[in-house]
Design an enzyme around this catalytic site. Structure first.
Site, PDB file in Angstrom:
ATOM      1  N   ASP A 189     -63.208  25.397  92.520  1.00 20.44           N
ATOM      2  CA  ASP A 189     -62.008  24.619  92.148  1.00 20.44           C
ATOM      3  C   ASP A 189     -61.702  24.476  90.650  1.00 20.44           C
ATOM      4  OD1 ASP A 189     -62.758  24.080  94.737  1.00 20.44           O
ATOM      5  OD2 ASP A 189     -62.856  21.930  94.484  1.00 20.44           O
TER       6      ASP A 189
ATOM      7  N   SER B  84     -65.778  18.172  92.134  1.00 22.81           N
ATOM      8  CA  SER B  84     -64.460  18.267  91.489  1.00 22.81           C
ATOM      9  C   SER B  84     -63.919  16.941  90.980  1.00 22.81           C
ATOM     10  CB  SER B  84     -63.461  18.879  92.464  1.00 22.81           C
ATOM     11  OG  SER B  84     -63.713  20.259  92.546  1.00 22.81           O
TER      12      SER B  84
ATOM     13  N   TRP C 207     -62.639  29.346 100.916  1.00 23.22           N
ATOM     14  CA  TRP C 207     -63.976  29.265 101.522  1.00 23.22           C
ATOM     15  C   TRP C 207     -64.117  30.222 102.705  1.00 23.22           C
ATOM     16  CZ3 TRP C 207     -67.431  27.402  98.528  1.00 23.22           C
ATOM     17  CH2 TRP C 207     -67.096  26.399  97.614  1.00 23.22           C
TER      18      TRP C 207
HETATM   19  C1  FRU Z   1     -63.258  22.038  97.406  1.00 23.03           C
HETATM   20  C2  FRU Z   1     -64.612  21.365  97.286  1.00 23.03           C
HETATM   21  C3  FRU Z   1     -64.442  19.958  96.758  1.00 23.03           C
HETATM   22  C4  FRU Z   1     -65.762  19.691  96.120  1.00 23.03           C
HETATM   23  C5  FRU Z   1     -66.103  21.039  95.542  1.00 23.03           C
HETATM   24  C6  FRU Z   1     -67.581  21.329  95.490  1.00 23.03           C
HETATM   25  O1  FRU Z   1     -63.261  23.398  97.296  1.00 23.03           O
HETATM   26  O2  FRU Z   1     -65.262  21.377  98.537  1.00 23.03           O
HETATM   27  O3  FRU Z   1     -64.072  19.017  97.734  1.00 23.03           O
HETATM   28  O4  FRU Z   1     -65.670  18.695  95.157  1.00 23.03           O
HETATM   29  O5  FRU Z   1     -65.448  22.010  96.341  1.00 23.03           O
HETATM   30  O6  FRU Z   1     -67.840  22.468  94.729  1.00 23.03           O
END
Ligand code: FRU
Length: 492
Positions: free
Chosen positions: A41, A101, A305
């Site tokens: 992210d 994030s 993902w």
């Molecule tokens: C989204 C996420 C967020 C989290 C981060 C972890 O892609 O799952 O919710 O903070 O990635 O890397």
């Protein structure tokens, strides 16, 4: 060296040494990639002290997800990025399981404040916990406050989760700080909660802004909340979406914009409409910032993902950011266009006006993998054409294709023959209806990435291509005479 800095120093030393070994030719031209290792992210996207800052979820040590640090880069034109030393490492009790994030805001005294999710692993005597933390600094070095976590499950009303509680979006308004964070309610599932604070250290719950109510996926991640052209927008990235009947939303990890109205007096967000942000195969967790000239600019993780995989990588880095996009509301919808700065990269221009294609055709000067090309299909002037196809990143072996059914107003993006060796989603079917008799397709290629903007940004679609760089052909195909305007620029 203070104990809580050693992990960060190690990361900074490692990334400096490794990044020096990666030649520019192994990177995209203008899309941000991690200095080394893994990126997910965008985090802390902001304009601070004369530059845009973009942080990112970062594991410098491997090209797969791992202990989450924050990587950091700056730019003045949203195209040429300069890496900065890693900003955060998971080095305190409040974030030992990762610095997840978050976002950034300038404090009244001119410092940059980062608010992020600290993960406390299950090994610390309780189930895994997610809580919000703060670090304050000068734009390069950040000090984590001793009060961390500053916002944890004790602030939550009954029914919300202490484990799925993350991704704070922080902003300042009327001498107060506000924060919107993702949560997972036990019955309504994905939800976005609003908190307020006088100092960014002491937070109280205000309200639930909106929730999935089991319609738009389960956990809601990475919220953003801002006014745009007379409406209030809530952007979220839901996990585990289900495709709906009309195919507007695809299954899996999605990105959606909730358009509505914000009543600051009663603190109520009234949702009026929901639409996908990006229809692509590779887009997730976008966040926005306000440019000094008032533009609302969005950047997303140009992977997903579902598609990221964990097999050996081609490069010593993995993950990239999308091209930053300008956001507008038009005809009641969210429109996205590449930042106008992209035109500063325009090199050779080929402009073809009113050409007719029938069968399969290529044009002199219209090819390449670093390209900004707009094709305007004159649907009204092409009554005998039902099917129009645009092939790119092509060779005698590979191509990626956009197939437009002009009578049905449908578009298929298809990268199944782009060279992928993986059985992951390769196609998307979306609506693409002509406006005033014309359909426009703007395609931005930067090596292994393709971003498609339909009808001046009415819809966007991002995808990565595992196609060798020498596949450079662009081919136009039709089942009947089709009249086109083509404006093609190489980028450099
Ligand atoms: C989204 C996420 C967020 C989290 C981060 C972890 O892609 O799952 O919710 O903070 O990635 O890397």
């Amino acid at each position: 060296m203070p104990r809580n800095q050693s992990k960060l120093e190690a990361a900074r030393e490692f990334e400096r040494a490794q990044a020096a070994k990666i030649p520019a030719s192994e990177r995209p031209l203008f899309h941000l990639t991690p200095m080394v290792g893994w990126m997910n992210d965008p985090n802390g996207f902001c304009y601070y002290n004369g530059e845009y800052h973009l942080f990112y979820q970062y594991n410098p040590y491997s090209t797969v997800w791992g202990p989450m640090h924050w990587g950091h880069a700056v730019t003045t034109d949203l195209l040429h990025w300069t890496w900065q030393p890693a900003a955060l490492a998971p080095d305190t009790a409040a974030d030992a399981g990762g610095c997840f994030s978050g976002t950034a805001v300038e404090t009244p005294d001119g410092q940059l404040l980062l608010m992020y999710t600290g993960v406390q692993p299950a090994s610390t005597g309780h189930a895994e916990l997610q809580a919000q933390c703060v670090a304050i600094g000068n734009g390069v070095d950040f000090r984590k406050v001793s009060q961390n976590p500053v916002l944890d499950a004790s602030a939550l009303p009954a029914g919300y989760s202490a484990v799925d509680f993350r991704d704070p979006k922080i902003w300042r308004e009327n001498d107060k700080y506000y924060c919107a964070a993702g949560n997972r309610h036990e019955t309504r599932q994905g939800s976005i909660l609003l908190f307020e604070s006088p100092d960014a250290l002491h937070w109280t719950f205000v309200t639930e802004l909106d929730s999935s109510d089991n319609e738009y996926g389960r956990m809601w991640e990475c919220p953003d909340f801002f006014p745009l052209d007379g409406k209030q927008l809530l952007l979220v990235s839901p996990q585990e979406m289900q495709a709906n009947r009309d195919g507007e939303f695809h299954a899996g990890y999605g990105t959606i914009a909730l358009l509505g109205h914000w009543d600051a007096g009663t603190r109520t967000f009234t949702r009026e409409q929901v639409q996908p942000i990006d229809h692509g195969l590779d887009f997730y967790a976008p966040q926005t910032t306000l440019a000094p000239d008032g533009r609302r600019i969005m950047v997303g993780w140009m992977v997903n993902w579902e598609t990221c995989g964990s097999e050996p990588r081609v490069h010593p880095w993995f993950g990239r950011m999308s091209l930053p996009r300008e956001l507008h509301l038009r005809h009641g919808r969210l429109y996205q266009t590449p930042v106008r700065e992209l035109e500063t990269l325009w090199k050779k221009e080929t402009a073809l006006s009113g050409v007719t294609v029938y069968g399969s055709q290529q044009f002199e000067g219209v090819s390449g993998r670093h390209v900004d090309m707009t094709v305007t299909v004159d649907v009204d002037a092409s009554p005998a054409c039902r099917r129009f196809e645009l092939r790119f990143a092509g060779s005698d072996r590979f191509f990626t294709e956009v197939r437009c059914n002009l009578t049905r107003g449908e578009l298929v993006f298809d990268r199944s023959r782009s060279g992928s060796r993986r059985d992951i989603p390769h196609t998307r079917h979306i609506t693409a209806t002509p406006h005033h008799g014309k359909l426009t397709l703007r395609l931005v290629l930067d090596g292994e990435s393709a971003e498609l903007f339909i009808n001046d940004g009415e819809r966007a679609l991002s995808a990565l291509l595992e196609t060798p760089p020498d596949a450079q052909d662009i081919t136009f195909r039709s089942d009947g005479p089709v009249k086109l305007d083509i404006l093609h620029h190489t980028l450099g």
